[in-house]
Design a protein around this motif. Structure first.
Motif, PDB file in Angstrom:
ATOM      1  N   LYS A  31       6.401 -40.004   3.247  1.00  0.00           N
ATOM      2  CA  LYS A  31       4.979 -40.327   3.146  1.00  0.00           C
ATOM      3  C   LYS A  31       4.206 -39.712   4.307  1.00  0.00           C
ATOM      4  CE  LYS A  31       5.426 -44.882   0.908  1.00  0.00           C
ATOM      5  NZ  LYS A  31       5.207 -46.335   1.090  1.00  0.00           N
ATOM      6  N   GLY A  32       3.069 -39.093   3.976  1.00  0.00           N
ATOM      7  CA  GLY A  32       2.172 -38.586   4.999  1.00  0.00           C
ATOM      8  C   GLY A  32       2.511 -37.216   5.546  1.00  0.00           C
ATOM      9  N   GLU A  33       3.582 -36.585   5.049  1.00  0.00           N
ATOM     10  CA  GLU A  33       3.933 -35.270   5.570  1.00  0.00           C
ATOM     11  C   GLU A  33       3.469 -34.161   4.632  1.00  0.00           C
ATOM     12  OE1 GLU A  33       8.003 -33.921   5.954  1.00  0.00           O
ATOM     13  OE2 GLU A  33       8.618 -34.886   4.086  1.00  0.00           O
ATOM     14  N   VAL A  34       3.438 -32.948   5.182  1.00  0.00           N
ATOM     15  CA  VAL A  34       3.241 -31.750   4.380  1.00  0.00           C
ATOM     16  C   VAL A  34       4.620 -31.108   4.212  1.00  0.00           C
ATOM     17  CG1 VAL A  34       2.126 -29.508   4.165  1.00  0.00           C
ATOM     18  CG2 VAL A  34       0.916 -31.395   5.263  1.00  0.00           C
ATOM     19  N   PHE A  35       5.081 -31.052   2.986  1.00  0.00           N
ATOM     20  CA  PHE A  35       6.405 -30.507   2.690  1.00  0.00           C
ATOM     21  C   PHE A  35       6.225 -29.172   1.980  1.00  0.00           C
ATOM     22  CE2 PHE A  35      10.244 -29.927   0.175  1.00  0.00           C
ATOM     23  CZ  PHE A  35      11.258 -30.329   1.039  1.00  0.00           C
ATOM     24  N   GLY A  36       6.751 -28.102   2.586  1.00  0.00           N
ATOM     25  CA  GLY A  36       6.598 -26.776   2.013  1.00  0.00           C
ATOM     26  C   GLY A  36       7.844 -26.324   1.283  1.00  0.00           C
ATOM     27  N   ASP A 169      -9.467 -14.571   0.455  1.00  0.00           N
ATOM     28  CA  ASP A 169      -9.562 -13.768   1.660  1.00  0.00           C
ATOM     29  C   ASP A 169      -9.176 -14.634   2.860  1.00  0.00           C
ATOM     30  OD1 ASP A 169     -12.127 -14.907   3.051  1.00  0.00           O
ATOM     31  OD2 ASP A 169     -12.694 -14.636   0.945  1.00  0.00           O
ATOM     32  N   PRO A 170      -8.816 -14.023   4.010  1.00  0.00           N
ATOM     33  CA  PRO A 170      -8.335 -14.786   5.168  1.00  0.00           C
ATOM     34  C   PRO A 170      -9.280 -15.891   5.628  1.00  0.00           C
ATOM     35  CG  PRO A 170      -7.887 -12.459   5.476  1.00  0.00           C
ATOM     36  CD  PRO A 170      -8.724 -12.569   4.227  1.00  0.00           C
ATOM     37  N   ARG A 171     -10.594 -15.616   5.610  1.00  0.00           N
ATOM     38  CA  ARG A 171     -11.556 -16.632   6.068  1.00  0.00           C
ATOM     39  C   ARG A 171     -11.546 -17.849   5.142  1.00  0.00           C
ATOM     40  NH1 ARG A 171     -17.039 -17.547   4.994  1.00  0.00           N
ATOM     41  NH2 ARG A 171     -18.182 -18.553   6.696  1.00  0.00           N
ATOM     42  N   THR A 172     -11.553 -17.607   3.839  1.00  0.00           N
ATOM     43  CA  THR A 172     -11.549 -18.720   2.882  1.00  0.00           C
ATOM     44  C   THR A 172     -10.213 -19.457   2.917  1.00  0.00           C
ATOM     45  OG1 THR A 172     -13.008 -17.404   1.461  1.00  0.00           O
ATOM     46  CG2 THR A 172     -11.987 -19.337   0.476  1.00  0.00           C
ATOM     47  N   ARG A 173      -9.138 -18.719   3.139  1.00  0.00           N
ATOM     48  CA  ARG A 173      -7.818 -19.349   3.249  1.00  0.00           C
ATOM     49  C   ARG A 173      -7.798 -20.325   4.416  1.00  0.00           C
ATOM     50  NH1 ARG A 173      -4.431 -14.932   3.519  1.00  0.00           N
ATOM     51  NH2 ARG A 173      -4.487 -14.896   1.245  1.00  0.00           N
ATOM     52  N   THR A 174      -8.386 -19.905   5.553  1.00  0.00           N
ATOM     53  CA  THR A 174      -8.436 -20.774   6.726  1.00  0.00           C
ATOM     54  C   THR A 174      -9.259 -22.025   6.438  1.00  0.00           C
ATOM     55  OG1 THR A 174      -8.229 -18.862   8.205  1.00  0.00           O
ATOM     56  CG2 THR A 174      -9.080 -20.891   9.163  1.00  0.00           C
ATOM     57  N   GLN A 175     -10.337 -21.875   5.671  1.00  0.00           N
ATOM     58  CA  GLN A 175     -11.143 -23.037   5.286  1.00  0.00           C
ATOM     59  C   GLN A 175     -10.330 -24.010   4.430  1.00  0.00           C
ATOM     60  OE1 GLN A 175     -14.480 -21.147   3.351  1.00  0.00           O
ATOM     61  NE2 GLN A 175     -15.639 -20.913   5.254  1.00  0.00           N
ATOM     62  N   MET A 176      -9.510 -23.465   3.529  1.00  0.00           N
ATOM     63  CA  MET A 176      -8.659 -24.314   2.704  1.00  0.00           C
ATOM     64  C   MET A 176      -7.618 -25.037   3.551  1.00  0.00           C
ATOM     65  SD  MET A 176      -9.302 -24.637  -0.531  1.00  0.00           S
ATOM     66  CE  MET A 176      -7.731 -25.045  -1.291  1.00  0.00           C
ATOM     67  N   TRP A 177      -7.103 -24.356   4.571  1.00  0.00           N
ATOM     68  CA  TRP A 177      -6.149 -25.008   5.468  1.00  0.00           C
ATOM     69  C   TRP A 177      -6.796 -26.208   6.151  1.00  0.00           C
ATOM     70  CZ3 TRP A 177      -3.631 -20.350   8.562  1.00  0.00           C
ATOM     71  CH2 TRP A 177      -2.868 -19.580   7.669  1.00  0.00           C
ATOM     72  N   ASP A 178      -8.050 -26.043   6.583  1.00  0.00           N
ATOM     73  CA  ASP A 178      -8.764 -27.151   7.214  1.00  0.00           C
ATOM     74  C   ASP A 178      -8.937 -28.318   6.245  1.00  0.00           C
ATOM     75  OD1 ASP A 178      -8.991 -25.752   9.586  1.00  0.00           O
ATOM     76  OD2 ASP A 178     -10.994 -24.978   9.141  1.00  0.00           O
ATOM     77  N   THR A 179      -9.220 -27.984   4.993  1.00  0.00           N
ATOM     78  CA  THR A 179      -9.376 -29.017   3.964  1.00  0.00           C
ATOM     79  C   THR A 179      -8.066 -29.776   3.767  1.00  0.00           C
ATOM     80  OG1 THR A 179     -11.073 -27.750   2.794  1.00  0.00           O
ATOM     81  CG2 THR A 179      -9.924 -29.442   1.533  1.00  0.00           C
ATOM     82  N   ILE A 180      -6.958 -29.036   3.714  1.00  0.00           N
ATOM     83  CA  ILE A 180      -5.645 -29.664   3.519  1.00  0.00           C
ATOM     84  C   ILE A 180      -5.293 -30.556   4.711  1.00  0.00           C
ATOM     85  CG2 ILE A 180      -3.168 -29.179   3.330  1.00  0.00           C
ATOM     86  CD1 ILE A 180      -4.010 -26.613   1.744  1.00  0.00           C
ATOM     87  N   ARG A 181      -5.574 -30.072   5.929  1.00  0.00           N
ATOM     88  CA  ARG A 181      -5.303 -30.897   7.120  1.00  0.00           C
ATOM     89  C   ARG A 181      -6.127 -32.175   7.096  1.00  0.00           C
ATOM     90  NH1 ARG A 181      -5.844 -25.693   9.814  1.00  0.00           N
ATOM     91  NH2 ARG A 181      -3.781 -24.876  10.372  1.00  0.00           N
ATOM     92  N   ASN A 182      -7.355 -32.081   6.616  1.00  0.00           N
ATOM     93  CA  ASN A 182      -8.221 -33.254   6.527  1.00  0.00           C
ATOM     94  C   ASN A 182      -7.653 -34.285   5.556  1.00  0.00           C
ATOM     95  OD1 ASN A 182     -10.730 -34.689   7.134  1.00  0.00           O
ATOM     96  ND2 ASN A 182     -11.334 -34.175   5.035  1.00  0.00           N
ATOM     97  N   LEU A 183      -7.070 -33.798   4.447  1.00  0.00           N
ATOM     98  CA  LEU A 183      -6.450 -34.705   3.478  1.00  0.00           C
ATOM     99  C   LEU A 183      -5.277 -35.446   4.110  1.00  0.00           C
ATOM    100  CD1 LEU A 183      -6.428 -32.376   0.326  1.00  0.00           C
ATOM    101  CD2 LEU A 183      -7.905 -34.356   0.707  1.00  0.00           C
TER     102      LEU A 183
END
Length: 311
Positions: A31-36, A169-183
């Motif tokens: 629970k609560g982890e990011v599993f890749g 693109d790299p900039r949008t990918r980084t934005q998605m990473w921020d969104t995932i971290r927020n979740l």
């Protein structure tokens, strides 16, 4: 331990026409982890994801999600998660707001609840200014954020992200990473498949590497890099006459073959003690060096070490 387990996969296998594409895979997601989940194309990542999310029946093995056996309690299991694929599953002929309202109603929310949840998600995913635009006008990143918002309408405890930033693109990918971290900061458990090793390195608490349907290794990115990857050292020898001796000293200390280009020596090494010893010997031999750089191993190195030669 069971109380802290979000997903439990035991001896999972899948065969098509008597050919195994997933072969005896077992792991747990906390629970609560990011599993890749990492692996070459065709390794079985998507098949595993589809079995866990009840879209495909396993040939053998067991899967539980928050204790719910997906064979016996599939509806309860499905109620705990949301799935976001590589491509936005939205109606392009209507607006973002209309898409969210429709999916909210389809998920059982009342009209009032749907309106409130739609407004929340538009704000959360920075789509308020584009709420009334047709999806056809959306960029790839905006479409992906909308698709992720739709998967979160019911506030699922687990979010399955199947290569969520492919094609961005790299900039949008980084934005998605921020969104995932927020979740994750808000308590979500993330199950991530990706072809970008940098993405897994940045986001995942643990990663599982699969190849030809088999689980090859599992651990934190740092553990895998320390176990499998090799660091690299690069340095410039000041005097031309010292290059061959310097290369010999470093080869003995680092136990690897030097690569020499002009006055620069580049080598791999496993342990920090090796490079300290090598530099100490160079100093004793009065060999002066400059431009010393050390590059830590990456998940790319781990991935290549674990899968190269097996394909």
């Amino acid at each position: 331990m069971q109380n802290n387990t979000a997903i439990n996969v035991e001896h999972l296998s899948k065969a098509f026409n008597n050919q195994k594409v997933v072969d005896d895979v077992s792991f747990t997601v906390t629970k609560g982890e990011v599993f890749g989940l990492l692996g070459p194309n065709g390794a079985g990542k998507t098949t595993i994801l589809r079995m866990i999310t009840t879209l495909l029946k396993p040939t053998t093995g067991n899967i539980t999600i928050f204790g719910h056996d997906i064979k016996k309690e599939s509806k309860l299991a499905r109620s705990t998660f949301g799935v976001t694929g590589q491509y936005a599953a939205v109606d392009e002929d209507i607006t973002a707001k209309e898409n969210l309202l429709i999916f909210s109603r389809l998920n059982g929310l009342t009209k009032k609840e749907s309106q409130a949840r739609t407004d929340e998600l538009l704000k959360e995913f920075s789509l308020e200014a584009s709420a009334n635009k047709s999806i056809k006008e959306f960029s790839g990143g905006m479409r992906r954020r909308l698709d992720l918002a739709i998967s979160l309408i019911t506030r699922p405890e687990i979010i399955f992200l199947d290569e969520p930033t492919t094609g961005l693109d790299p900039r949008t990918r980084t934005q998605m990473w921020d969104t995932i971290r927020n979740l994750v900061n808000h308590g979500s458990t993330i199950f991530l498949t990706t072809q970008y090793l940098e993405e897994a390195d940045n986001l995942a608490d643990r990663v599982a590497v699969i190849d030809h349907g088999k689980l090859i290794r599992i651990g934190t990115p740092d553990e895998l890099k320390k176990e499998t990857g090799e660091s690299r050292v690069s340095l410039k020898v000041i005097k031309n006459n010292d290059i061959l001796l310097a290369a010999k000293i470093l080869q003995n200390a680092l136990n690897s073959k030097p690569q020499i280009l002009n006055n620069t020596i580049t080598m791999k090494f496993k342990m920090t003690e090796q490079i300290i010893d090598g530099l100490s010997q160079l100093n004793t031999a009065k060999i002066n060096v400059s431009n010393l750089t050390i590059q830590e191993p990456s998940l790319d190195d781990v991935f290549m070490a674990l899968t190269i030669g097996k394909n």
